[in-house]
Design a protein around this motif. Sequence first.
Motif: not given
Length: 320
Positions: A96-97, A102-103, A112-115, A146-147
Motif C-alpha cells: 500500500l503506497d 489520486a496518488i 484499483a481504488v484505495v477504498e 507526502s503520505e
Amino acid sequence: MPESVFHDDFAFLAPDARLSFEAIERVARVASGLGVSKLRLTGGEPLLRPDLSRLIKRLVAIEGIDDVALTTNAVLLERHLDALHDAGLTRLTISLDSLDPAIFSRMSGGRAVVETVLAAIDKAAQRGFPGGIKINTVLQRDVNESEILPLVARFRHTGITLRFIEYMDVGTRNHWSQSAVVPSAVVLERIATRWPVEAIAPRYRGEVARRYRFTDGAGEIGFISSVTAPFCGDCSRARLSSDGQIFTCLFATKGTDLRAALTDESDEALRAALRGIWHERSDRYSEMRHPASVQPAPPEDGPGTGQTGDRKIEMYYIGG
C-alpha cells in the motif's frame, strides 16, 4: 508492467508452463530439509493463481516449515480471506503506497481504488493471522513522500506493522534514479519528530527490516533500506519463479532452471542443485550499487525476464 507491452492480447506464460502445486511443494519440502523454515508466496499478484489456498495448505503441512506468508496488493484479498485463513496462512503482507485516492490510482496504474484495499486490510485484521499483518510502502520522492505521516497515523494503535521501503532499481522498467530515493533516515526523522520512537533489536540474523517502536505503546514501524544500508552479507533468501527458475538475488540477471532436477523421481538431484546454488552464490548487488553504474531502462519491447545480458529480472517475475 507497462500496458503498451502487456496489452490484452499479450501472450503470457501458458498455464501448463507453470510449476504445478505438487512441484512447488516438492521444492519447498527439499529446501526445508536443507534448513529453510520460512516460505513466502509473492508475485506479481499471487491471488490471481486459482486455488492458491490449496497450495498454502500443502506448504504449511511440510515438516520444518513454521511460517508461510503471502504478499498481496489486496485488491482480491477480501473474497479469499476465509480460505487463506482456513488453509493455515501464517502471515499477511499488503502493498500500500498511499491513502490518497489520486496518488494511489497513479501508482497502481488506475486499476484499483484505495477504498477496496483499506476495506480488505480491516477485514484481515478482524479475521486475524497468527504472525500478524504488515503494510509495505515504497516511497518515491515527489510522488508519495507526502503520505509518510498519514500512513503512520492510519496504522498506529491497530496492531498492524507499517514498513517503509526505499525505492530500488529492481528490473529495468521503473526508470529508477538515485534522486527518487527517500532515505530511511529521513523518513525516521520525520516520524520521530511527530511520534517518538526507540529502536528494537533484530529478532534474528538476516532480518531485513530495522524495527522501531513508538514510546507511547502505539505499535511499531520498520524500514527496509537496501539502497542506503545494504544487507547483502546477511541475506538468507532465494526466489523460485512460477516456471521453475531459482534466483538468489532480487537484482539477478539470470536464474538456474530446476525443471530438469524435478523430472528425476528421486529428490537427490533437486537437493544437490539447491545446495550447490546456495553454496556458490556471490550476490552483493546492493553493496556494489553506485549511481554512476545505473543504466537507462531499455526500450519496452518485451517482458524483460533478464535471462540474458545485463537486464535484471523484473520484480513482477520473481516478487519482492
